[in-house]
Design a protein around this motif. Structure first.
Motif, PDB file in Angstrom:
ATOM      1  N   GLU A  79       1.036  -0.972  -0.014  1.00 30.30           N
ATOM      2  CA  GLU A  79       0.052  -0.026   0.015  1.00 30.30           C
ATOM      3  C   GLU A  79       0.913   1.269  -0.025  1.00 30.30           C
ATOM      4  OE1 GLU A  79      -3.402   1.984   2.768  1.00 30.30           O
ATOM      5  OE2 GLU A  79      -2.957  -0.055   2.914  1.00 30.30           O
ATOM      6  N   TYR A  80       2.116   1.342   0.546  1.00 26.94           N
ATOM      7  CA  TYR A  80       3.149   2.517   0.778  1.00 26.94           C
ATOM      8  C   TYR A  80       4.243   2.415  -0.092  1.00 26.94           C
ATOM      9  CZ  TYR A  80      -0.347   4.172   4.250  1.00 26.94           C
ATOM     10  OH  TYR A  80      -1.634   4.531   4.824  1.00 26.94           O
ATOM     11  N   LYS A  81       4.085   1.401  -1.050  1.00 25.52           N
ATOM     12  CA  LYS A  81       5.589   1.005  -1.603  1.00 25.52           C
ATOM     13  C   LYS A  81       6.053   2.262  -2.439  1.00 25.52           C
ATOM     14  CE  LYS A  81       3.434  -1.194  -5.641  1.00 25.52           C
ATOM     15  NZ  LYS A  81       3.464  -0.029  -6.615  1.00 25.52           N
ATOM     16  N   ASP A  82       5.299   3.037  -2.854  1.00 29.44           N
ATOM     17  CA  ASP A  82       5.511   4.376  -4.010  1.00 29.44           C
ATOM     18  C   ASP A  82       5.661   5.647  -2.917  1.00 29.44           C
ATOM     19  OD1 ASP A  82       5.394   2.604  -6.120  1.00 29.44           O
ATOM     20  OD2 ASP A  82       3.178   3.262  -6.466  1.00 29.44           O
ATOM     21  N   GLU A  83       5.526   5.455  -1.831  1.00 24.96           N
ATOM     22  CA  GLU A  83       5.830   6.665  -0.848  1.00 24.96           C
ATOM     23  C   GLU A  83       7.138   6.828  -0.552  1.00 24.96           C
ATOM     24  OE1 GLU A  83       5.464   9.958   0.616  1.00 24.96           O
ATOM     25  OE2 GLU A  83       3.490   9.064   0.457  1.00 24.96           O
ATOM     26  N   LYS A  84       7.735   8.055  -0.980  1.00 23.18           N
ATOM     27  CA  LYS A  84       9.260   8.354  -0.981  1.00 23.18           C
ATOM     28  C   LYS A  84       9.446   8.961   0.296  1.00 23.18           C
ATOM     29  CE  LYS A  84       9.910   6.735  -5.108  1.00 23.18           C
ATOM     30  NZ  LYS A  84      10.023   5.317  -5.315  1.00 23.18           N
ATOM     31  N   ARG A  89       5.869   7.219   4.752  1.00 24.33           N
ATOM     32  CA  ARG A  89       5.764   5.616   4.503  1.00 24.33           C
ATOM     33  C   ARG A  89       5.678   4.829   5.796  1.00 24.33           C
ATOM     34  NH1 ARG A  89       7.409   1.622   1.353  1.00 24.33           N
ATOM     35  NH2 ARG A  89       9.384   0.019   2.326  1.00 24.33           N
TER      36      ARG A  89
END
Length: 105
Positions: A79-84, A89
């Protein structure tokens, strides 16, 4: 975000974790608090400074049942894989895991 990690006492860290609201709206939480929680997770060795969960010592000691949390853990990571942003994150993943725990008791 953890400039002075040694400034967090164990009592403060425990209080934040124990008093987590059940119905938290992530949009209402300010960045400072998200970063503070991220630092607490680093303090407890749950998270490394790259925002990767490091739960092996908790799995190995039996504090956390790896098989019981594997599905939720994978879902929350995805769900948070793309949060940099480290704070967004880690806070998001931790809150996601807490939600899974609350609704899957």
């Amino acid at each position: 975000p953890c400039v002075e990690l040694n400034g967090i006492t164990e009592a403060e860290a425990n209080a934040v974790m124990e008093n987590w609201p059940d119905d938290l709206n992530l949009a209402t939480v300010n960045r400072t608090h998200k970063c503070y929680v991220s630092c607490i997770l680093v303090y407890f060795g749950i998270l490394d400074t790259s925002a990767e969960l490091t739960l092996d010592k908790y799995f190995d000691s039996g504090v956390i049942d790896e098989y019981a949390v594997a599905s939720a853990l994978n879902q929350c990571r995805f769900e948070y894989k793309d949060e940099k942003d480290l704070c967004e994150r880690t806070f998001g993943i931790f809150n996601c895991l807490r939600i899974h725990k609350l609704y899957n008791l």
